[in-house]
Write a protein that holds these residues in place. Sequence first.
Motif, PDB file in Angstrom:
ATOM      1  N   ARG A 149     -37.239 -16.585  45.018  1.00  0.00           N
ATOM      2  CA  ARG A 149     -37.085 -17.527  46.056  1.00  0.00           C
ATOM      3  C   ARG A 149     -36.002 -18.042  45.841  1.00  0.00           C
ATOM      4  O   ARG A 149     -35.765 -19.206  45.489  1.00  0.00           O
ATOM      5  N   VAL A 196     -41.677 -13.272  40.822  1.00  0.00           N
ATOM      6  CA  VAL A 196     -40.687 -13.773  42.682  1.00  0.00           C
ATOM      7  C   VAL A 196     -39.028 -14.382  42.710  1.00  0.00           C
ATOM      8  O   VAL A 196     -39.930 -15.397  41.612  1.00  0.00           O
ATOM      9  N   THR A 238     -38.537 -20.189  40.351  1.00  0.00           N
ATOM     10  CA  THR A 238     -38.997 -18.532  40.265  1.00  0.00           C
ATOM     11  C   THR A 238     -41.144 -18.801  40.406  1.00  0.00           C
ATOM     12  O   THR A 238     -40.652 -19.685  39.755  1.00  0.00           O
ATOM     13  N   ALA A 276     -32.885 -22.126  43.762  1.00  0.00           N
ATOM     14  CA  ALA A 276     -34.175 -21.194  43.825  1.00  0.00           C
ATOM     15  C   ALA A 276     -35.136 -21.245  43.185  1.00  0.00           C
ATOM     16  O   ALA A 276     -34.738 -22.295  41.990  1.00  0.00           O
ATOM     17  N   ASP A 294     -33.062 -20.309  48.654  1.00  0.00           N
ATOM     18  CA  ASP A 294     -33.345 -21.009  49.951  1.00  0.00           C
ATOM     19  C   ASP A 294     -31.739 -21.588  49.451  1.00  0.00           C
ATOM     20  O   ASP A 294     -31.539 -22.096  49.354  1.00  0.00           O
ATOM     21  N   ARG A 300     -44.680 -14.711  53.882  1.00  0.00           N
ATOM     22  CA  ARG A 300     -44.011 -14.929  53.661  1.00  0.00           C
ATOM     23  C   ARG A 300     -43.411 -15.408  55.655  1.00  0.00           C
ATOM     24  O   ARG A 300     -43.075 -15.346  56.222  1.00  0.00           O
ATOM     25  N   GLU A 311     -33.544 -18.168  54.181  1.00  0.00           N
ATOM     26  CA  GLU A 311     -34.202 -17.694  52.478  1.00  0.00           C
ATOM     27  C   GLU A 311     -34.570 -16.405  51.784  1.00  0.00           C
ATOM     28  O   GLU A 311     -34.514 -15.558  53.274  1.00  0.00           O
ATOM     29  N   TYR A 358     -48.508 -13.744  48.881  1.00  0.00           N
ATOM     30  CA  TYR A 358     -47.678 -14.075  49.195  1.00  0.00           C
ATOM     31  C   TYR A 358     -46.124 -13.751  50.491  1.00  0.00           C
ATOM     32  O   TYR A 358     -46.008 -14.507  51.275  1.00  0.00           O
ATOM     33  N   GLY A 404     -37.002 -11.555  53.926  1.00  0.00           N
ATOM     34  CA  GLY A 404     -35.831 -13.172  53.845  1.00  0.00           C
ATOM     35  C   GLY A 404     -35.801 -13.224  55.179  1.00  0.00           C
ATOM     36  O   GLY A 404     -36.687 -11.818  56.624  1.00  0.00           O
ATOM     37  N   SER A 412     -36.634 -14.437  49.092  1.00  0.00           N
ATOM     38  CA  SER A 412     -37.009 -13.278  47.890  1.00  0.00           C
ATOM     39  C   SER A 412     -37.353 -12.545  47.606  1.00  0.00           C
ATOM     40  O   SER A 412     -37.089 -11.420  48.826  1.00  0.00           O
TER      41      SER A 412
END
Length: 279
Positions: free
Chosen positions: A10, A8, A114, A112, A12, A130, A60, A126, A56, A62
Amino acid sequence: LLPSCWIVIRIDGKGFTKFSDAHEFDKPNDERALKLMNAAATSLMESQPDIVLGFGQSDEFSFVLKKSTDLYTRRSSKLISVFVSYFTAAYVQKWQTFFPDLDMKTLPSFDARTVLYPSDTALRDYMSWRQADCHINNQYNTCFWGLVKNGKSKTEAQKILKGTLTNDKNEIMFTELGTNYNDLPQMHRKGSVLVRVSESKHVKDKPDGTPVYRECIVVRVTHEDMISPKFWTKYSYILENTSASARSKKKHVSSPVGEPMGGADEKGTDKLLEEVCIR
């Protein structure tokens, strides 16, 4: 990064409170800003076929890479640099589409990371987390900014909301702000989910004028409930570790994308959040 794990990535926003204030984004949600984030994410997902799912909210996003990906030989630094630079460039490029009357005053920046998830269950947890976080933040912010716009100071609004549960905030919105939380836009309450779907597209006409259609895989933004098992059944290609195109050869994917999941799906989110205490 370890093989046989979900990756993943992500992204931000960095310093986005100042950025949003500088551009006077509407609070608690600026429709234009959210759609700009979706557009940048869609562009990134279209450029990277190994992305099977995106989610999103706020500033943010993902992105989930298929479990078997060997993209950039699974080097974390390479994945991060390529994804975050592309996303930032797309955000800047598409700014005028969503803010045609507003010049960009300061440059946006994103960071970002991982994260690896070894199992399907961990990945689903996960993504559910979110989306639940989106629901929680939106409910709090809707109450907070509603109270401020009704004359309360920020300090007073914080004190009113301190220790409140989901039902308490719903009551505040309904009695003091005249808002039914369930009537708020799906994008605000559930965030934006990016999936790959199969669609028939008109590609050409035969000499006799008969149209020819072909199955094409496209990225679509929807606002469905990822907490519900129905989502993972509907988009089973995600966990099957096969591409949407391979799946479409077996069975045409019906895609009522963008439509909210009702009934039991709504209950999935509500059940998770009903005992959550904010602040």
